[in-house]
Design a protein around this motif. Structure first.
Motif, PDB file in Angstrom:
ATOM      1  N   ALA A 286       0.854  -1.192   0.000  1.00 33.15           N
ATOM      2  CA  ALA A 286       0.000   0.000   0.000  1.00 33.15           C
ATOM      3  C   ALA A 286       0.884   1.234   0.000  1.00 33.15           C
ATOM      4  CB  ALA A 286      -0.904   0.004   1.231  1.00 33.15           C
ATOM      5  N   TYR A 287       0.498   2.228  -0.811  1.00 33.92           N
ATOM      6  CA  TYR A 287       1.227   3.495  -0.925  1.00 33.92           C
ATOM      7  C   TYR A 287       0.254   4.621  -0.608  1.00 33.92           C
ATOM      8  CZ  TYR A 287       3.898   7.330  -2.996  1.00 33.92           C
ATOM      9  OH  TYR A 287       4.553   8.510  -3.196  1.00 33.92           O
ATOM     10  N   ILE A 288       0.573   5.443   0.385  1.00 34.83           N
ATOM     11  CA  ILE A 288      -0.330   6.506   0.835  1.00 34.83           C
ATOM     12  C   ILE A 288      -0.198   7.708  -0.106  1.00 34.83           C
ATOM     13  CG2 ILE A 288      -1.081   7.915   2.795  1.00 34.83           C
ATOM     14  CD1 ILE A 288      -0.847   4.662   3.165  1.00 34.83           C
ATOM     15  N   THR A 289      -1.344   8.152  -0.667  1.00 34.26           N
ATOM     16  CA  THR A 289      -1.347   9.267  -1.612  1.00 34.26           C
ATOM     17  C   THR A 289      -2.023  10.519  -1.057  1.00 34.26           C
ATOM     18  OG1 THR A 289      -3.373   8.410  -2.623  1.00 34.26           O
ATOM     19  CG2 THR A 289      -1.275   7.775  -3.645  1.00 34.26           C
ATOM     20  N   LYS A 290      -2.759  10.372   0.054  1.00 32.13           N
ATOM     21  CA  LYS A 290      -3.447  11.534   0.638  1.00 32.13           C
ATOM     22  C   LYS A 290      -3.705  11.256   2.114  1.00 32.13           C
ATOM     23  CE  LYS A 290      -7.309  14.524  -0.466  1.00 32.13           C
ATOM     24  NZ  LYS A 290      -8.426  14.714  -1.379  1.00 32.13           N
ATOM     25  N   GLY A 291      -3.472  12.244   2.963  1.00 32.25           N
ATOM     26  CA  GLY A 291      -3.780  12.109   4.388  1.00 32.25           C
ATOM     27  C   GLY A 291      -2.843  11.168   5.109  1.00 32.25           C
ATOM     28  N   GLU A 292      -3.372  10.542   6.158  1.00 29.40           N
ATOM     29  CA  GLU A 292      -2.616   9.596   6.973  1.00 29.40           C
ATOM     30  C   GLU A 292      -3.474   8.363   7.225  1.00 29.40           C
ATOM     31  OE1 GLU A 292      -1.399  11.622  10.539  1.00 29.40           O
ATOM     32  OE2 GLU A 292       0.055  12.855   9.459  1.00 29.40           O
ATOM     33  N   ILE A 293      -2.859   7.196   7.169  1.00 29.26           N
ATOM     34  CA  ILE A 293      -3.544   5.918   7.362  1.00 29.26           C
ATOM     35  C   ILE A 293      -3.004   5.250   8.620  1.00 29.26           C
ATOM     36  CG2 ILE A 293      -3.953   3.610   6.408  1.00 29.26           C
ATOM     37  CD1 ILE A 293      -5.334   5.749   4.748  1.00 29.26           C
TER      38      ILE A 293
ATOM     39  N   VAL B 136      -6.343  -3.253  11.899  1.00 29.49           N
ATOM     40  CA  VAL B 136      -6.715  -1.845  11.806  1.00 29.49           C
ATOM     41  C   VAL B 136      -6.316  -1.330  10.431  1.00 29.49           C
ATOM     42  CG1 VAL B 136      -6.326   0.486  12.704  1.00 29.49           C
ATOM     43  CG2 VAL B 136      -6.390  -1.468  14.283  1.00 29.49           C
ATOM     44  N   SER B 137      -7.277  -0.774   9.719  1.00 31.09           N
ATOM     45  CA  SER B 137      -7.045  -0.094   8.450  1.00 31.09           C
ATOM     46  C   SER B 137      -8.002   1.090   8.462  1.00 31.09           C
ATOM     47  CB  SER B 137      -7.337  -1.021   7.271  1.00 31.09           C
ATOM     48  OG  SER B 137      -7.102  -0.336   6.059  1.00 31.09           O
ATOM     49  N   ALA B 138      -7.470   2.295   8.741  1.00 30.04           N
ATOM     50  CA  ALA B 138      -8.363   3.427   8.981  1.00 30.04           C
ATOM     51  C   ALA B 138      -7.702   4.754   8.634  1.00 30.04           C
ATOM     52  CB  ALA B 138      -8.780   3.442  10.451  1.00 30.04           C
ATOM     53  N   ASN B 139      -8.547   5.734   8.375  1.00 34.58           N
ATOM     54  CA  ASN B 139      -8.101   7.106   8.234  1.00 34.58           C
ATOM     55  C   ASN B 139      -7.691   7.569   9.630  1.00 34.58           C
ATOM     56  OD1 ASN B 139      -7.834   9.872   7.875  1.00 34.58           O
ATOM     57  ND2 ASN B 139      -9.688  10.065   6.640  1.00 34.58           N
ATOM     58  N   ALA B 140      -6.502   8.139   9.761  1.00 35.28           N
ATOM     59  CA  ALA B 140      -6.028   8.606  11.069  1.00 35.28           C
ATOM     60  C   ALA B 140      -6.686   9.925  11.474  1.00 35.28           C
ATOM     61  CB  ALA B 140      -4.508   8.762  11.044  1.00 35.28           C
ATOM     62  N   SER B 141      -7.421  10.554  10.549  1.00 34.26           N
ATOM     63  CA  SER B 141      -8.051  11.849  10.825  1.00 34.26           C
ATOM     64  C   SER B 141      -9.576  11.729  10.865  1.00 34.26           C
ATOM     65  CB  SER B 141      -7.675  12.857   9.740  1.00 34.26           C
ATOM     66  OG  SER B 141      -8.413  14.056   9.883  1.00 34.26           O
ATOM     67  N   ASN B 142     -10.181  12.460  11.767  1.00 30.79           N
ATOM     68  CA  ASN B 142     -11.644  12.536  11.818  1.00 30.79           C
ATOM     69  C   ASN B 142     -12.184  13.740  11.056  1.00 30.79           C
ATOM     70  OD1 ASN B 142     -12.162  10.213  13.384  1.00 30.79           O
ATOM     71  ND2 ASN B 142     -11.537  11.306  15.222  1.00 30.79           N
ATOM     72  N   THR B 143     -11.284  14.529  10.448  1.00 31.16           N
ATOM     73  CA  THR B 143     -11.729  15.747   9.745  1.00 31.16           C
ATOM     74  C   THR B 143     -11.303  15.803   8.285  1.00 31.16           C
ATOM     75  OG1 THR B 143      -9.765  16.950  10.486  1.00 31.16           O
ATOM     76  CG2 THR B 143     -11.747  17.110  11.875  1.00 31.16           C
ATOM     77  N   GLU B 144     -10.251  15.068   7.901  1.00 34.81           N
ATOM     78  CA  GLU B 144      -9.733  15.119   6.529  1.00 34.81           C
ATOM     79  C   GLU B 144      -9.815  13.734   5.882  1.00 34.81           C
ATOM     80  OE1 GLU B 144      -8.733  17.933   5.028  1.00 34.81           O
ATOM     81  OE2 GLU B 144      -9.254  19.005   6.877  1.00 34.81           O
ATOM     82  N   PRO B 145     -10.008  13.658   4.555  1.00 38.38           N
ATOM     83  CA  PRO B 145     -10.009  12.364   3.877  1.00 38.38           C
ATOM     84  C   PRO B 145      -8.592  11.788   3.766  1.00 38.38           C
ATOM     85  CG  PRO B 145     -10.283  14.134   2.293  1.00 38.38           C
ATOM     86  CD  PRO B 145     -10.294  14.766   3.658  1.00 38.38           C
ATOM     87  N   ALA B 146      -8.503  10.515   3.448  1.00 40.31           N
ATOM     88  CA  ALA B 146      -7.226   9.846   3.220  1.00 40.31           C
ATOM     89  C   ALA B 146      -7.389   8.892   2.042  1.00 40.31           C
ATOM     90  CB  ALA B 146      -6.773   9.092   4.471  1.00 40.31           C
ATOM     91  N   GLU B 147      -6.270   8.530   1.436  1.00 34.58           N
ATOM     92  CA  GLU B 147      -6.319   7.685   0.240  1.00 34.58           C
ATOM     93  C   GLU B 147      -5.031   6.885   0.140  1.00 34.58           C
ATOM     94  OE1 GLU B 147      -7.468   9.621  -3.597  1.00 34.58           O
ATOM     95  OE2 GLU B 147      -5.407   9.102  -4.115  1.00 34.58           O
ATOM     96  N   LEU B 148      -5.160   5.671  -0.393  1.00 36.54           N
ATOM     97  CA  LEU B 148      -3.987   4.852  -0.673  1.00 36.54           C
ATOM     98  C   LEU B 148      -4.190   4.083  -1.955  1.00 36.54           C
ATOM     99  CD1 LEU B 148      -4.550   1.579   0.036  1.00 36.54           C
ATOM    100  CD2 LEU B 148      -4.542   2.478   2.347  1.00 36.54           C
ATOM    101  N   ILE B 149      -3.084   3.695  -2.562  1.00 34.84           N
ATOM    102  CA  ILE B 149      -3.088   2.792  -3.708  1.00 34.84           C
ATOM    103  C   ILE B 149      -2.606   1.448  -3.177  1.00 34.84           C
ATOM    104  CG2 ILE B 149      -2.074   2.251  -5.965  1.00 34.84           C
ATOM    105  CD1 ILE B 149      -3.769   4.749  -6.115  1.00 34.84           C
ATOM    106  N   ALA B 150      -3.377   0.390  -3.432  1.00 37.98           N
ATOM    107  CA  ALA B 150      -2.991  -0.958  -2.998  1.00 37.98           C
ATOM    108  C   ALA B 150      -2.667  -1.798  -4.225  1.00 37.98           C
ATOM    109  CB  ALA B 150      -4.106  -1.610  -2.194  1.00 37.98           C
TER     110      ALA B 150
END
Length: 167
Positions: free
Chosen positions: A103-110, A138-152
């Motif tokens: 998995a490669y994180i492209t937006k936010g934090e996972i 656990v596989s989750a967005n670390a933020s409750n206010t911003e989106p997150a994204e990953l490429i798997a």
């Protein structure tokens, strides 16, 4: 220079996997940028394989298939690339994958945790690896206010169900 990375890249048995992951990521970005019309077709084909968007996860989270390719140099194996979007506070419930996943994180934090390991937070530009059959607790967005994204990028047997939820 790190001796461990030099050794792992020169092992002949590691080369097909490394090349597959690199090729998969390159194809994912190329296809995502140049052939958006193809995504609808891929979505209907790959949806049964990528059950991550199961309603048992959180609302507003989606899995978008990018591509799936047989690996001619590794008979019986296929590389499948998906983009996972997590809305604020989004998550996927505990699951396993049939093959290897990078998995490669492209937006936010996972936020991620594999069984037996610590909870970790991965930021844009970082990646993590899941060996076949590992339980992803656990596989989750670390933020409750911003989106997150990953490429798997999955490397698995042809026809395998890529994601199985843990009951």
């Amino acid at each position: 220079m790190h001796a461990t990375s030099d050794i792992s890249l020169t092992r002949p048995e590691a080369r097909p996997l490394h090349l597959a992951v690199i090729a998969g990521l390159a194809c994912a970005f190329l296809i995502g940028k140049t052939l958006p019309v193809m995504l609808d077709t891929l979505s209907s084909m790959a949806e049964p394989l990528c059950a991550v968007s199961d309603p048992s996860g959180s609302a507003l989270d989606t899995v978008e298939p990018i591509g799936s390719y047989a690996l001619p140099n590794v008979p019986g194996k296929r590389v499948t690339i998906v983009r996972v979007f997590y809305g604020p506070g989004g998550f996927t419930r505990a699951h396993r994958h049939a093959g290897s996943v990078t998995a490669y994180i492209t937006k936010g934090e996972i936020r991620s945790q594999l069984a037996g390991g610590p909870v970790e937070i991965f930021k844009v530009g970082q990646s993590f690896f899941e060996p076949p059959g590992a339980t992803h607790l656990v596989s989750a967005n670390a933020s409750n206010t911003e989106p997150a994204e990953l490429i798997a990028v999955f490397v698995a047997d042809e026809g395998a169900q890529l994601t199985t939820f843990v009951e």
